[in-house]
Design a protein around this motif. Structure first.
Motif, mmCIF file in Angstrom:
data_model
loop_
_atom_site.group_PDB
_atom_site.id
_atom_site.type_symbol
_atom_site.label_atom_id
_atom_site.label_comp_id
_atom_site.label_asym_id
_atom_site.label_seq_id
_atom_site.Cartn_x
_atom_site.Cartn_y
_atom_site.Cartn_z
ATOM 1 N N GLN A 166 -3.884 6.661 2.176
ATOM 2 C CA GLN A 166 -3.944 5.363 2.852
ATOM 3 C C GLN A 166 -5.311 5.141 3.494
ATOM 4 O O GLN A 166 -5.866 4.043 3.420
ATOM 5 N N GLU A 167 -5.848 6.185 4.108
ATOM 6 C CA GLU A 167 -7.127 6.050 4.805
ATOM 7 C C GLU A 167 -8.265 5.755 3.836
ATOM 8 O O GLU A 167 -9.118 4.904 4.103
ATOM 9 N N ILE A 168 -8.309 6.446 2.713
ATOM 10 C CA ILE A 168 -9.444 6.273 1.805
ATOM 11 C C ILE A 168 -9.335 4.992 0.985
ATOM 12 O O ILE A 168 -10.293 4.616 0.300
ATOM 13 N N GLN A 169 -8.183 4.319 1.059
ATOM 14 C CA GLN A 169 -8.059 3.029 0.395
ATOM 15 C C GLN A 169 -8.620 1.896 1.247
ATOM 16 O O GLN A 169 -8.765 0.775 0.777
ATOM 17 N N SER A 170 -8.956 2.222 2.488
ATOM 18 C CA SER A 170 -9.515 1.220 3.386
ATOM 19 C C SER A 170 -10.933 0.848 2.961
ATOM 20 O O SER A 170 -11.670 1.667 2.402
ATOM 21 N N ASP A 171 -11.331 -0.387 3.234
ATOM 22 C CA ASP A 171 -12.704 -0.809 2.944
ATOM 23 C C ASP A 171 -13.705 -0.088 3.838
ATOM 24 O O ASP A 171 -14.869 0.063 3.491
ATOM 25 N N SER A 172 -13.241 0.348 5.011
ATOM 26 C CA SER A 172 -14.104 1.053 5.954
ATOM 27 C C SER A 172 -13.410 2.357 6.358
ATOM 28 O O SER A 172 -12.557 2.375 7.252
ATOM 29 N N ILE A 173 -13.744 3.438 5.669
ATOM 30 C CA ILE A 173 -13.079 4.719 5.894
ATOM 31 C C ILE A 173 -13.440 5.255 7.280
ATOM 32 O O ILE A 173 -14.616 5.291 7.661
ATOM 33 N N ASP A 174 -12.429 5.644 8.030
ATOM 34 C CA ASP A 174 -12.628 6.322 9.311
ATOM 35 C C ASP A 174 -12.826 7.807 8.998
ATOM 36 O O ASP A 174 -11.866 8.518 8.686
ATOM 37 N N LEU A 175 -14.069 8.268 9.070
ATOM 38 C CA LEU A 175 -14.390 9.639 8.656
ATOM 39 C C LEU A 175 -13.619 10.678 9.461
ATOM 40 O O LEU A 175 -13.085 11.634 8.908
ATOM 41 N N GLY A 176 -13.595 10.499 10.778
ATOM 42 C CA GLY A 176 -12.917 11.470 11.616
ATOM 43 C C GLY A 176 -11.439 11.561 11.284
ATOM 44 O O GLY A 176 -10.881 12.655 11.136
ATOM 45 N N ARG A 177 -10.799 10.423 11.144
ATOM 46 C CA ARG A 177 -9.367 10.406 10.834
ATOM 47 C C ARG A 177 -9.109 11.024 9.460
ATOM 48 O O ARG A 177 -8.187 11.827 9.294
ATOM 49 N N ALA A 178 -9.915 10.656 8.467
ATOM 50 C CA ALA A 178 -9.722 11.202 7.120
ATOM 51 C C ALA A 178 -9.912 12.718 7.117
ATOM 52 O O ALA A 178 -9.160 13.449 6.459
ATOM 53 N N ALA A 179 -10.931 13.215 7.848
ATOM 54 C CA ALA A 179 -11.159 14.661 7.912
ATOM 55 C C ALA A 179 -9.991 15.374 8.573
ATOM 56 O O ALA A 179 -9.632 16.501 8.189
ATOM 57 N N LEU A 180 -9.372 14.742 9.555
ATOM 58 C CA LEU A 180 -8.216 15.353 10.216
ATOM 59 C C LEU A 180 -6.983 15.338 9.319
ATOM 60 O O LEU A 180 -6.162 16.268 9.362
ATOM 61 N N TRP A 181 -6.833 14.332 8.473
ATOM 62 C CA TRP A 181 -5.735 14.367 7.500
ATOM 63 C C TRP A 181 -5.956 15.494 6.495
ATOM 64 O O TRP A 181 -4.997 16.129 6.044
ATOM 65 N N ILE A 182 -7.206 15.753 6.143
ATOM 66 C CA ILE A 182 -7.497 16.908 5.279
ATOM 67 C C ILE A 182 -7.035 18.184 5.965
ATOM 68 O O ILE A 182 -6.378 19.043 5.361
ATOM 69 N N ALA A 183 -7.353 18.311 7.242
ATOM 70 C CA ALA A 183 -6.985 19.520 7.983
ATOM 71 C C ALA A 183 -5.478 19.651 8.140
ATOM 72 O O ALA A 183 -4.933 20.760 8.143
ATOM 73 N N GLN A 184 -4.786 18.531 8.272
ATOM 74 C CA GLN A 184 -3.354 18.601 8.561
ATOM 75 C C GLN A 184 -2.551 19.217 7.415
ATOM 76 O O GLN A 184 -1.451 19.713 7.633
ATOM 77 N N GLU A 185 -3.083 19.214 6.203
ATOM 78 C CA GLU A 185 -2.367 19.890 5.113
ATOM 79 C C GLU A 185 -2.287 21.391 5.353
ATOM 80 O O GLU A 185 -1.354 22.056 4.922
ATOM 81 N N VAL A 186 -3.281 21.945 6.045
ATOM 82 C CA VAL A 186 -3.303 23.374 6.348
ATOM 83 C C VAL A 186 -2.696 23.644 7.723
ATOM 84 O O VAL A 186 -2.132 24.706 7.967
ATOM 85 N N TYR A 187 -2.800 22.669 8.616
ATOM 86 C CA TYR A 187 -2.260 22.790 9.980
ATOM 87 C C TYR A 187 -1.205 21.698 10.172
ATOM 88 O O TYR A 187 -1.492 20.645 10.751
ATOM 89 N N PRO A 188 0.025 21.916 9.712
ATOM 90 C CA PRO A 188 1.033 20.847 9.728
ATOM 91 C C PRO A 188 1.337 20.307 11.119
ATOM 92 O O PRO A 188 1.762 19.154 11.247
ATOM 93 N N ASP A 189 1.151 21.117 12.153
ATOM 94 C CA ASP A 189 1.450 20.665 13.514
ATOM 95 C C ASP A 189 0.273 19.959 14.180
ATOM 96 O O ASP A 189 0.357 19.592 15.361
ATOM 97 N N LEU A 190 -0.799 19.784 13.466
ATOM 98 C CA LEU A 190 -1.997 19.154 14.035
ATOM 99 C C LEU A 190 -1.681 17.724 14.450
ATOM 100 O O LEU A 190 -1.144 16.933 13.660
ATOM 101 N N ASP A 191 -2.022 17.376 15.683
ATOM 102 C CA ASP A 191 -1.836 16.020 16.206
ATOM 103 C C ASP A 191 -3.158 15.265 16.019
ATOM 104 O O ASP A 191 -4.111 15.468 16.782
ATOM 105 N N VAL A 192 -3.226 14.443 15.010
ATOM 106 C CA VAL A 192 -4.455 13.729 14.673
ATOM 107 C C VAL A 192 -4.920 12.858 15.836
ATOM 108 O O VAL A 192 -6.105 12.832 16.190
#
Length: 278
Positions: A12-38
Motif C-alpha cells: 500500500q505504501e509503495i503504491q502512493s505517489d509520494s512514498i513515506d520512506l520511514g514508514r516503508a522501511a519500518l514495514w520492511i522491518a516488521q516482517e522480521v519483527y512482528p511486534d514492531l509498532d510502526v
C-alpha cells in the motif's frame, strides 16, 4: 500462500505517489519483527525532529542547519556507523538503528532524510556505488553529507576519493553517481543489502522475501526475477521457479550467437524442473 500483514502494508505504501520512506522501511522491518509498532518509531522520529527544530536559528543557512543536525544526531544522541559488524542485518532495519544508535550508510542516511523532511529542509539521498550519502537540495549547493562518518561534509572531489577508497582507482566518479536517488530506489538498495546478507548466511527464505519486495518496487528487473526463480528452485517451489525462469529466458537480451553462462544454467534447471510438480 497468504501475504504477511506487513507486506500488505508495504505494498500500500509503495503504491502512493509520494512514498513515506520511514514508514516503508519500518514495514520492511516488521516482517522480521512482528511486534514492531510502526507508529511508535515514527513518533520517535517526530520527537527527534522537534528537538532539532528548537535549536534552529531564524536564518536557516544550509551549512548551519547541517551542523545542528550533525551535532544532535552524532554528538547528543550518539548515532554512529557500525564499522565493527557492518554486515549485521540489524543495521538494515530502521527500528534497530533507532534503538541501537548504529547502522550502515543507507539507514543512517534514511534517518537524516526523515529528520530533514520534518523540519522542512530539502535533502535527497545519493546512492554512490558502495556508499550512500545525502545532499541538500538548494541551488549551487554542491555539498554532500556522510552520515556514516558522523555527518562529514564532502565536496565532489571528496566523493571521488571516497569511491577510490572503496574500489581503488578503477571506477571514476560519474555525474549520475551524485544525482538524487528516488525513494523507490532507496528502498531497493536497502532490500538489496538484506538480500546479499541473507544469501551469504544461506538464509534462503529471508533472501527470497527481500527479492520479492524488490520486485514489487521494480517489477521489470530481470536480474531479480532470475534470483527469485533460482531461490524458489532451491526452496522446492517448483511452479514459481518454472514461471520465473521461463519468463527470464524469454525476456533476457541474450545474443543468439553467443553462449551465456546464465542461459546455460537456467536451461539446465528448467530441464530438471520438468520432472517435478508441486
Amino acid at each position: 500462500m497468504s501475504i504477511p500483514a506487513a507486506r500488505q502494508r508495504f505494498i500500500q505504501e509503495i503504491q502512493s505517489d509520494s512514498i513515506d520512506l520511514g514508514r516503508a522501511a519500518l514495514w520492511i522491518a516488521q516482517e522480521v519483527y512482528p511486534d514492531l509498532d510502526v507508529e511508535e518509531y515514527l513518533a520517535a522520529l517526530d520527537e527527534m525532529a522537534a528537538e532539532v527544530q528548537e535549536r534552529l536559528p531564524p536564518e536557516r543557512y544550509p551549512l548551519r542547519v547541517i551542523r545542528i543536525l550533525n551535532h544532535y544526531l552524532f554528538e547528543d544522541l550518539g548515532f554512529r556507523g557500525n564499522s565493527e559488524d557492518y554486515y549485521d542485518p540489524r543495521n538494515s532495519f530502521l527500528n534497530e538503528v533507532i534503538d541501537r544508535r548504529t547502522g550502515i550508510p543507507i539507514t543512517l542516511s534514511l534517518i537524516y532524510l526523515e529528520l530533514a523532511r520534518r523540519i522542512d529542509f530539502p535533502m535527497a539521498g545519493v546512492g554512490m556505488p558502495g556508499h550512500f550519502l545525502v545532499r541538500p537540495l538548494f541551488a549551487d549547493a554542491e555539498i554532500f553529507v556522510d552520515p556514516f562518518h558522523q555527518g562529514q561534509i564532502l565536496f565532489p572531489q571528496d566523493c571521488q576519493e571516497r569511491l577510490a577508497q572503496i574500489y581503488g582507482l578503477g571506477i571514476p566518479l560519474q555525474d549520475h553517481h551524485l544525482r538524487p536517488t528516488p525513494p523507490r530506489l532507496i528502498l531497493v538498495r536497502l532490500l538489496n543489502n538484506l538480500r546479499q546478507i541473507y544469501l551469504s548466511r544461506a538464509q534462503l527464505e529471508l533472501a527470497l522475501a527481500a527479492v520479492e519486495r524488490i520486485l514489487l518496487l521494480i517489477p521489470e528487473s530481470l536480474p531479480h526475477l532470475r534470483d527469485r526463480g533460482l531461490l524458489c528452485y532451491q526452496l522446492g517451489r517448483w511452479q514459481q521457479a518454472r514461471q520465473d525462469l521461463r519468463h527470464y529466458l524469454k525476456q533476457a537480451p541474450f545474443h543468439p550467437e553467443l553462449s551465456h553462462p546464465d542461459e546455460r544454467l537456467i536451461r539446465e534447471i528448467l530441464q530438471r524442473l520438468e520432472a517435478y510438480s508441486d
